[in-house]
Enzyme design. Structure first.
Site, PDB file in Angstrom:
ATOM      1  N   CYS A  60     -11.932  -8.747  15.166  1.00  0.00           N
ATOM      2  CA  CYS A  60     -10.830  -8.763  14.201  1.00  0.00           C
ATOM      3  C   CYS A  60     -11.192  -8.078  12.876  1.00  0.00           C
ATOM      4  CB  CYS A  60     -10.412 -10.203  13.925  1.00  0.00           C
ATOM      5  SG  CYS A  60      -9.095 -10.296  12.688  1.00  0.00           S
ATOM      6  N   ARG A 108       0.828  -1.209   0.000  1.00  0.00           N
ATOM      7  CA  ARG A 108       0.000   0.000   0.000  1.00  0.00           C
ATOM      8  C   ARG A 108       0.866   1.264   0.000  1.00  0.00           C
ATOM      9  NH1 ARG A 108      -2.844  -1.391   4.099  1.00  0.00           N
ATOM     10  NH2 ARG A 108      -4.775  -1.957   3.074  1.00  0.00           N
ATOM     11  N   TYR A 109       1.957   1.246   0.760  1.00  0.00           N
ATOM     12  CA  TYR A 109       2.869   2.390   0.862  1.00  0.00           C
ATOM     13  C   TYR A 109       4.158   2.022   0.141  1.00  0.00           C
ATOM     14  CZ  TYR A 109      -0.308   3.362   4.758  1.00  0.00           C
ATOM     15  OH  TYR A 109      -1.425   3.562   5.536  1.00  0.00           O
ATOM     16  N   CYS A 132      -4.375 -18.072  14.021  1.00  0.00           N
ATOM     17  CA  CYS A 132      -3.980 -17.264  15.180  1.00  0.00           C
ATOM     18  C   CYS A 132      -4.038 -18.144  16.423  1.00  0.00           C
ATOM     19  CB  CYS A 132      -4.942 -16.093  15.387  1.00  0.00           C
ATOM     20  SG  CYS A 132      -5.031 -14.972  13.990  1.00  0.00           S
ATOM     21  N   ARG A 155      -9.703  -8.552  10.179  1.00  0.00           N
ATOM     22  CA  ARG A 155      -9.540  -9.514   9.083  1.00  0.00           C
ATOM     23  C   ARG A 155     -10.385 -10.760   9.342  1.00  0.00           C
ATOM     24  NH1 ARG A 155      -3.472  -8.318   8.982  1.00  0.00           N
ATOM     25  NH2 ARG A 155      -3.300  -6.694   7.412  1.00  0.00           N
ATOM     26  N   ASP A 178     -12.076  -0.763  13.284  1.00  0.00           N
ATOM     27  CA  ASP A 178     -12.422  -0.806  11.859  1.00  0.00           C
ATOM     28  C   ASP A 178     -13.878  -1.238  11.671  1.00  0.00           C
ATOM     29  OD1 ASP A 178      -9.855  -0.138  10.688  1.00  0.00           O
ATOM     30  OD2 ASP A 178      -9.167  -2.037  11.546  1.00  0.00           O
ATOM     31  N   ARG A 208       7.147   0.060   2.169  1.00  0.00           N
ATOM     32  CA  ARG A 208       6.918  -1.113   3.008  1.00  0.00           C
ATOM     33  C   ARG A 208       5.782  -1.965   2.455  1.00  0.00           C
ATOM     34  NH1 ARG A 208       5.432   3.707   4.917  1.00  0.00           N
ATOM     35  NH2 ARG A 208       3.499   3.997   6.073  1.00  0.00           N
ATOM     36  N   ASP A 211      -7.723   3.759  10.141  1.00  0.00           N
ATOM     37  CA  ASP A 211      -7.490   3.224   8.804  1.00  0.00           C
ATOM     38  C   ASP A 211      -8.671   3.641   7.962  1.00  0.00           C
ATOM     39  OD1 ASP A 211      -5.448   1.538   7.519  1.00  0.00           O
ATOM     40  OD2 ASP A 211      -5.419   0.544   9.478  1.00  0.00           O
ATOM     41  N   LYS A 224      -3.651   4.931   6.661  1.00  0.00           N
ATOM     42  CA  LYS A 224      -3.869   5.169   8.088  1.00  0.00           C
ATOM     43  C   LYS A 224      -3.470   6.613   8.396  1.00  0.00           C
ATOM     44  CE  LYS A 224      -2.339   1.663  10.641  1.00  0.00           C
ATOM     45  NZ  LYS A 224      -1.449   1.144   9.656  1.00  0.00           N
ATOM     46  N   CYS A 232      -9.983 -13.039  17.906  1.00  0.00           N
ATOM     47  CA  CYS A 232     -10.553 -11.869  18.557  1.00  0.00           C
ATOM     48  C   CYS A 232     -11.855 -11.534  17.845  1.00  0.00           C
ATOM     49  CB  CYS A 232      -9.589 -10.691  18.449  1.00  0.00           C
ATOM     50  SG  CYS A 232      -7.886 -11.140  18.864  1.00  0.00           S
TER      51      CYS A 232
HETATM   52  S1  SF4 Z   1      -6.892  -9.420  15.720  1.00  0.00           S
HETATM   53 FE1  SF4 Z   1      -7.378 -10.962  14.124  1.00  0.00          FE
HETATM   54  S2  SF4 Z   1      -5.414 -11.451  13.199  1.00  0.00           S
HETATM   55 FE2  SF4 Z   1      -4.963 -10.483  15.170  1.00  0.00          FE
HETATM   56  S3  SF4 Z   1      -4.794 -12.191  16.653  1.00  0.00           S
HETATM   57 FE3  SF4 Z   1      -6.900 -11.446  16.731  1.00  0.00          FE
HETATM   58  S4  SF4 Z   1      -8.003 -12.784  15.276  1.00  0.00           S
HETATM   59 FE4  SF4 Z   1      -5.822 -12.980  14.802  1.00  0.00          FE
END
Ligand code: SF4
Length: 344
Positions: free
Chosen positions: A110, A90-91, A103, A112, A270, A94, A307, A314, A107
């Site tokens: 999340c 994206r940048y 994972c 993603r 997000d 990097r 973001d 961001k 979470c």
């Molecule tokens: S925020 Fe998403 S990518 Fe990060 S540890 Fe939690 S579930 Fe996994």
């Protein structure tokens, strides 16, 4: 407990969550629908913590079934900047390397959540294509390992990937974004620390949201990384019901600097699908940051960032301390008092 034992005793089913008191049997039918779209995993380290601000991050919630019109499957636009599979560029200087979709914990907020949760790693052919792209794009000076969580890969695999990235000769730094040192600290093994200790500097950004997540075992893991010369930063997501108040964040950021971790980013949440119950407004986030400005040392202050949905990058989102009025500036001090300032 070693990492294998920890992996074996992670909670991955609603039965296990109910036994641990993380969910209620009366909600089972609805939670079956929730976990059908985003799986469950809680490490014993996190399941053993009583704070509601920790448990809310991992316990599935029926409010995840509410999808709001503004919510997106790819809220930060990873897919719109992917020159080859597994890489987000994206940048200019990097690029983000997605090495796994797995994972140690899942979470519930999340960003993603539409892509993480599956087993498997970046395939060898995909990594080879990433290396080809980076070799042809020397403007990329920094590669950021992410996922999922990159530290679920073995130390041997990570070391081998780092060797090949280092051999490109174009990178100045490699960064890991991970939750592992906090949620599964035994994974920060001697082998992992050795793999990270190399001529090419490796930085680590640790995702941590609540002060209780820094358990004695997590503190030891941070110490091992620190002794190996890995610079440690943190990123925190501002979350309703977890940490969206100045007292909790002050405790978190103070604890981080005590463990030699520089608070780096406080992320505005997000627009991920089914996460509306975690979100606060930008005005609430600015109020919390303004309160922290007067209470915390500069080294304990993260940057509050958003973001921009759609992959537009961001940016810091305040609060602002400076505004223009005619031929002068008005500056607000940490106590909220205003002062005039004239420049040339
Ligand atoms: S925020 Fe998403 S990518 Fe990060 S540890 Fe939690 S579930 Fe996994």
């Amino acid at each position: 407990m070693n990492s294998l034992d920890a992996a074996e005793s992670a909670l991955t089913t609603l039965d296990a969550l109910e036994r641990a008191g993380l969910t209620h049997p009366a909600q089972r039918a609805a939670l079956d629908r929730v976990t059908a779209s985003f799986r469950v995993r809680v490490t014993p380290e996190m399941a053993g913590l009583a704070a509601q601000g920790v448990r809310a991050q991992f316990a599935p919630d029926i409010r995840e079934l509410t999808i709001l019109p503004e919510e997106l499957a790819d809220p930060i636009g990873d897919a719109s900047h992917a020159p080859v599979p597994g890489l987000t560029h994206r940048y200019a200087d990097r690029a983000i390397l997605h090495v796994t979709k797995a994972c140690e914990v899942y979470c519930r907020f999340c960003f993603r959540r539409e892509t993480v949760g599956e087993a498997g790693q970046l395939a060898e052919a995909e990594f080879a294509a990433v290396l080809d792209y980076l070799a042809a794009t020397p403007a990329v000076r920094e590669v950021i390992f992410t996922g999922g969580d990159p530290l679920v890969l073995s130390a041997r695999r990570l070391g081998a990937m780092l060797d090949r990235l280092e051999a490109l000769g174009t990178l100045e730094v490699v960064r890991f974004h991970t939750r592992v040192p906090v949620v599964a600290p035994d994974r920060v093994s001697a082998g992992l620390v050795a793999a990270l200790d190399r001529a090419l500097p490796v930085w680590m950004v640790i995702h941590v949201n609540h002060p209780d997540e820094i358990t004695p075992a997590a503190a030891e893991a941070l110490r091992r990384l620190n002794r190996a010369g890995v610079p440690l930063l943190s990123q925190t997501v501002l979350l309703r019901g977890v940490n969206a108040d100045a007292d909790t964040l002050e405790a978190l950021f103070r604890k981080l600097i005590r463990h030699r971790v520089k608070p780096y980013y406080l992320h505005h949440p997000d627009l991920a699908k089914g996460t509306g119950h975690f979100r606060v407004t930008l005005a609430e986030g600015q109020r919390v940051m303004a309160a922290l400005r007067g209470r915390l040392s500069g080294i304990a202050q993260p940057l509050y960032v958003l973001d921009i949905p759609g992959g537009h990058g961001k940016v810091p989102v305040g609060p602002a301390y400076l505004r223009r009025e005619g031929d002068h500036w008005v500056v607000t001090d940490p106590q909220g008092r205003e002062h005039l300032y004239r420049d040339l």
